[in-house]
Motif scaffolding. Structure first.
Motif, PDB file in Angstrom:
ATOM      1  N   ARG A  52       0.864  -1.190   0.000  1.00  0.00           N
ATOM      2  CA  ARG A  52       0.000   0.000   0.000  1.00  0.00           C
ATOM      3  C   ARG A  52       0.893   1.231   0.000  1.00  0.00           C
ATOM      4  N   ARG A  71      -1.613   6.568 -10.983  1.00  0.00           N
ATOM      5  CA  ARG A  71      -1.732   5.675 -12.146  1.00  0.00           C
ATOM      6  C   ARG A  71      -0.462   4.847 -12.329  1.00  0.00           C
ATOM      7  N   ALA A  74      -0.317   2.181  -9.564  1.00  0.00           N
ATOM      8  CA  ALA A  74      -1.340   1.159  -9.788  1.00  0.00           C
ATOM      9  C   ALA A  74      -0.929   0.226 -10.928  1.00  0.00           C
ATOM     10  N   ASN A  75      -0.363   0.792 -11.976  1.00  0.00           N
ATOM     11  CA  ASN A  75       0.086  -0.026 -13.108  1.00  0.00           C
ATOM     12  C   ASN A  75       1.207  -0.975 -12.706  1.00  0.00           C
ATOM     13  N   LYS A  79      -1.159  -0.983  -4.217  1.00  0.00           N
ATOM     14  CA  LYS A  79      -2.421  -0.470  -3.693  1.00  0.00           C
ATOM     15  C   LYS A  79      -2.238   1.015  -3.407  1.00  0.00           C
ATOM     16  N   VAL A  80      -2.940   1.831  -4.121  1.00  0.00           N
ATOM     17  CA  VAL A  80      -2.722   3.268  -4.051  1.00  0.00           C
ATOM     18  C   VAL A  80      -3.721   3.911  -3.091  1.00  0.00           C
ATOM     19  N   ALA A 106      -6.950   5.681 -12.411  1.00  0.00           N
ATOM     20  CA  ALA A 106      -5.993   4.845 -11.679  1.00  0.00           C
ATOM     21  C   ALA A 106      -6.655   3.718 -10.894  1.00  0.00           C
ATOM     22  N   VAL A 108      -8.425   3.765  -8.231  1.00  0.00           N
ATOM     23  CA  VAL A 108      -8.254   3.937  -6.793  1.00  0.00           C
ATOM     24  C   VAL A 108      -9.550   3.629  -6.047  1.00  0.00           C
TER      25      VAL A 108
END
Length: 311
Positions: A52, A71, A74-75, A79-80, A106, A108
């Protein structure tokens, strides 16, 4: 006389990490900003898969930069969890726009809601409770709110914890009635004893939100003291003050070995201790913090792709 003859090298990390520390660092999180994230070529060479990663939203940071950082992370499979600082959000329309962009660009579904570092609200919101009351986060799977092991004079100017405790009770009631997973993400401090006493007092008061304890990652002592004073760290600041008076440690970087070791041992002896995760503030740099975790955390800190160059 030079101080250098008195300096001691830190021993090399053990090949077998302490099992309590390894367990305590499992699923640790870390905080970045867009400008610090830009300096990292490859997060997968530093952070475990699925870590995270909080993205701190400092006043003045363009939302475009925040979303681009989200983004990218996440890519990479992380865990953003972006910050939503209430006092820098102009109005409900701005909040809705931020959420739509994070969600749409993204993916989220996690957020840290907090009042923010500015003294006066710049718009309609003053605290995280007002953000929660909007219902704008109804589709989020995880929501974290701020915790203050050593109090917060912005909230309780008299030095008590009355307002902070009232807010935590409100957040506990909100958690009891929402489907989102909630937790407290705390400010960093430097001693285990105040953390343990605070966590136990919360439990005794019926506040059962899991605690993700803030820990300052390795940094130069001068850097650590500057951040600690700016962030309102309380009595545990004495750990740094004592270190600054010790010529054998004055020029060595601060590292969180002592506080982590003590908390990990307490957790191992008290499995129901409500500190469940470590949240790192990488004050000396993301790479430095990640390397400390790898040196001390064993499998819990193994990067997603250790074969890559972590430059």
């Amino acid at each position: 006389m030079s101080l250098m003859p008195f300096l001691r090298k830190k021993p090399a990390p053990s090949a077998a990490p302490d099992s309590d520390i390894e367990a305590f660092l499992k699923d640790y999180s870390i905080e970045v900003m867009p400008r610090t994230a830009e300096k990292i070529v490859d997060f997968q060479s530093l952070l475990p898969a699925g870590t995270r990663v909080y993205i701190a939203h400092i006043d003045g940071t363009p939302i475009d930069d925040m979303v681009a950082t989200a983004r990218r992370l996440a890519n990479d499979g992380y865990k953003v969890m972006p910050h939503f600082p209430a006092r820098i959000i102009k109005d409900r329309a701005t909040l809705t726009d931020w959420i739509a962009r994070y969600r749409g660009e993204a993916g989220v579904d996690q957020a840290l809601l907090l009042a923010g570092g500015v003294t006066l609200p710049q718009g309609d919101f003053e605290n995280s409770m007002q953000l929660l009351e909007t219902g704008a986060f109804a589709d989020f799977k995880r929501l974290h709110v701020a915790g203050h092991p050593e109090g917060n004079r912005d909230i309780d100017p008299d030095g008590s914890d009355a307002n902070v405790t009232d807010a935590l009770r409100w957040k506990q009631r909100f958690s009891d009635t929402t489907d989102a997973q909630m937790a407290l993400a705390t400010q960093f401090c430097f001693e285990a004893e105040p953390i343990i006493a605070w966590a136990d007092a919360l439990k005794d008061a019926g506040i059962t939100l899991p605690i993700h304890i803030g820990i300052a990652g390795p940094a130069k002592l001068q850097t650590m003291i500057k951040f600690a004073m700016a962030c309102g760290v309380g009595p545990s600041l004495r750990v740094l003050q004592r270190r600054a008076m010790d010529v054998t440690k004055l020029l060595l970087p601060y590292e969180p070995d002592e506080v982590i070791t003590a908390l990990a041992a307490h957790k191992a002896a008290n499995p129901d201790f409500n500190v469940t995760n470590v949240h790192f503030f990488p004050l000396g740099g993301i790479k430095t913090n990640a390397q400390w975790a790898m040196d001390n955390g064993g499998a819990s800190a193994r990067p997603a792709n250790p074969q890559k160059d972590p430059a």
